[in-house]
Design an enzyme around this catalytic site. Structure first.
Site, short mmCIF file in Angstrom:
data_model
loop_
_atom_site.label_atom_id
_atom_site.label_comp_id
_atom_site.label_asym_id
_atom_site.label_seq_id
_atom_site.Cartn_x
_atom_site.Cartn_y
_atom_site.Cartn_z
N HIS A 213 -9.93 2.86 -0.15
CA HIS A 213 -8.23 2.54 -0.04
C HIS A 213 -8.04 1.53 -1.27
CE1 HIS A 213 -4.47 1.16 0.88
NE2 HIS A 213 -4.62 0.59 2.25
N CYS B 59 0.80 -1.18 0.04
CA CYS B 59 0.24 0.08 0.11
C CYS B 59 0.74 1.09 -0.03
CB CYS B 59 -1.12 0.04 1.28
SG CYS B 59 -2.10 -1.53 1.13
N PHE C 127 1.14 -3.71 3.97
CA PHE C 127 1.45 -5.18 4.44
C PHE C 127 2.98 -5.45 4.03
CE2 PHE C 127 -3.21 -6.90 4.37
CZ PHE C 127 -3.47 -5.96 5.20
N HIS D 57 -2.45 8.19 6.48
CA HIS D 57 -2.90 6.84 5.91
C HIS D 57 -4.34 6.43 6.20
CE1 HIS D 57 -2.01 3.05 3.94
NE2 HIS D 57 -2.48 2.35 5.14
N LYS E 175 -9.03 8.72 2.37
CA LYS E 175 -9.60 7.44 2.20
C LYS E 175 -11.17 7.17 2.85
CE LYS E 175 -5.55 4.53 2.68
NZ LYS E 175 -4.37 5.80 2.98
N GLU F 230 -0.55 5.16 13.79
CA GLU F 230 -0.42 6.60 13.10
C GLU F 230 -0.25 7.65 14.26
OE1 GLU F 230 -1.44 8.08 8.93
OE2 GLU F 230 -2.94 6.52 9.38
#
Length: 419
Positions: A345, A168, A404, A308, A340, A319
């Site tokens: 996403h 990502c 990931f 994010h 997002k 975060e």
């Protein structure tokens, strides 16, 4: 060190398939999430997605380009044309040998590969597939590098071409790679960004298995809820953003309009866990610290943070911890938001869409809100700009990504200033 600036932006996203539509949508705070229409998703725990209303013919692609490219490749071609046009570049204003391409994608041609597997395996009934039924461009669909090739051919860019796949963070990392190649003197212009079209049964099955996506199927527009106490996971999206990066003097010589400067970028692997994160944000804060050092920014210099903000409890807490760790008391004063919440996403594309948003924040003087943020989470106690956009003069924007595999990235865009 050669300086790098943004001179062109193109976007294909849910709720808006051009740069201006994308900007208007994220500033409006109106989510583009809905129940899945691309396939029958009733068997899945999560049945919502952020789909782009994209028509490749209306977007100007030829029948040949449509035939040989998966949807994510079509996105990249269309967004790259918009970005290059926005930058006012053409064969007479650049040297193709000094121009390159860097694009990010986490999962590649997911949609076309699944469609072809269904045909070749007779809907999964045959263990040994019959290659005679494969489409003639199956190889280029299968190989992720083909998307960079397509964009390079489209624009006559004969310099370095690469596809970055770091989960990502792929989109932000592709922009980082492009900036580094200009800084090093390898090229003067880079067409860069990220593209993804993962809304397919196999992708939904994978994220269902780890319960990462939101099951809020009765409220699709409210399903993506970053930093909200009632969040239940992320909403899968799709899309693409392409930026034109140029060496500063190259842009000045041709009188280019400059959105902002790329002043800091860092990427780290946490070497900890495929999907797990420390709640204190240690790994992400390392990337933030390094990007700020490159940009010569103090915490109080940051005017906006594009988070994010995936809407998973683990990421949102991570975060929040990272911002406090790196920015100290300033973390409580800086407006933060997650787009997002509006466009979902889009995996390897989202980092590029977020950097496009950051460039526009500096250019337009407005901060997009975090949609659906109605219930305060005591563990996410920073200013996450709930529901409504704000006017603001911003000189330095920080954007972060987490992927990931343990990838942690941070990038800073700054208003152009003389040193």
């Amino acid at each position: 060190m050669r300086r790098v600036v943004v001179t062109g932006i193109g976007a294909v996203a849910p709720g808006g398939t051009t740069r201006e539509q994308f900007w208007d949508r994220i500033v409006s705070g109106k989510p583009a999430t809905r129940r899945v229409t691309f396939f029958d998703a009733t068997q899945y725990r999560s049945q919502v997605a952020a789909e782009a209303d994209f028509d490749p013919v209306a977007a100007g692609l030829t029948p040949q380009e449509i035939r040989r490219n998966d949807r994510y490749g079509q996105f990249a071609l269309v967004a790259s044309v918009e970005a290059v046009t926005d930058a006012e570049l053409d064969a007479g204003t650049w040297d193709g040998d000094r121009a390159g391409v860097a694009l990010g994608s986490a999962v590649g041609a997911t949609m076309r590969l699944e469609e072809e597997y269904v045909v070749l395996s007779d809907h999964g009934r045959k263990w040994e597939v019959d290659g005679h039924y494969a489409m003639p461009f199956m190889y280029s669909v299968f190989v992720p590098s083909a998307v960079a090739t397509e964009v390079a051919v489209k624009h006559g860019a004969h310099g370095p071409a690469a596809v970055v796949s770091t989960g990502c963070t792929s989109g932000i990392d592709a922009i980082g790679l492009a900036a580094q190649q200009i800084e090093q003197g390898d090229v003067d212009v880079m067409i860069c960004g990220g593209t993804e079209s993962p809304i397919s049964p196999i992708s939904f099955a994978c994220f269902d298995a780890i319960r990462a996506t939101s099951p809020r199927n009765d409220d699709p527009e409210g399903a993506s809820r970053p930093f909200d106490a009632e969040r239940q996971g992320f909403v899968m999206g799709e899309g693409c953003a392409v930026l034109v990066l140029e060496e500063l003097e190259h842009a000045r010589r041709r009188g280019a309009r400059i959105y902002c400067e790329v002043t800091g970028y860092a990427n780290h692997a946490n070497a900890f866990h495929m999907t797990g994160l420390h709640p204190d944000g240690m790994e992400l804060s390392r990337a933030v610290d390094e990007a700020m050092a490159q940009a010569r920014c103090n915490p109080e210099d940051i005017g906006y943070i594009n988070a994010h903000g995936s809407g998973t409890k683990q990421n949102d807490r991570h975060e929040t911890g990272a911002f406090k760790r790196s920015l100290n008391g300033a973390a409580y004063r800086i407006p933060i938001s997650s787009i997002k919440s509006v466009i979902g996403h889009s995996l390897g594309a989202i980092g590029a869409l977020e950097m496009a948003a950051c460039a526009l924040v500096i250019d337009r003087g407005a901060i997009p809100p975090t949609a659906n943020l109605t219930t305060r989470d005591p563990e996410c106690d920073l200013d996450y700009t709930p529901l409504v956009a704000r006017e603001a003069h911003v000189d330095n924007v920080l954007s972060v990504g987490s992927g990931f595999g343990g990838f942690q990235s941070a990038m800073i865009f700054s208003r152009l200033k003389e040193l």
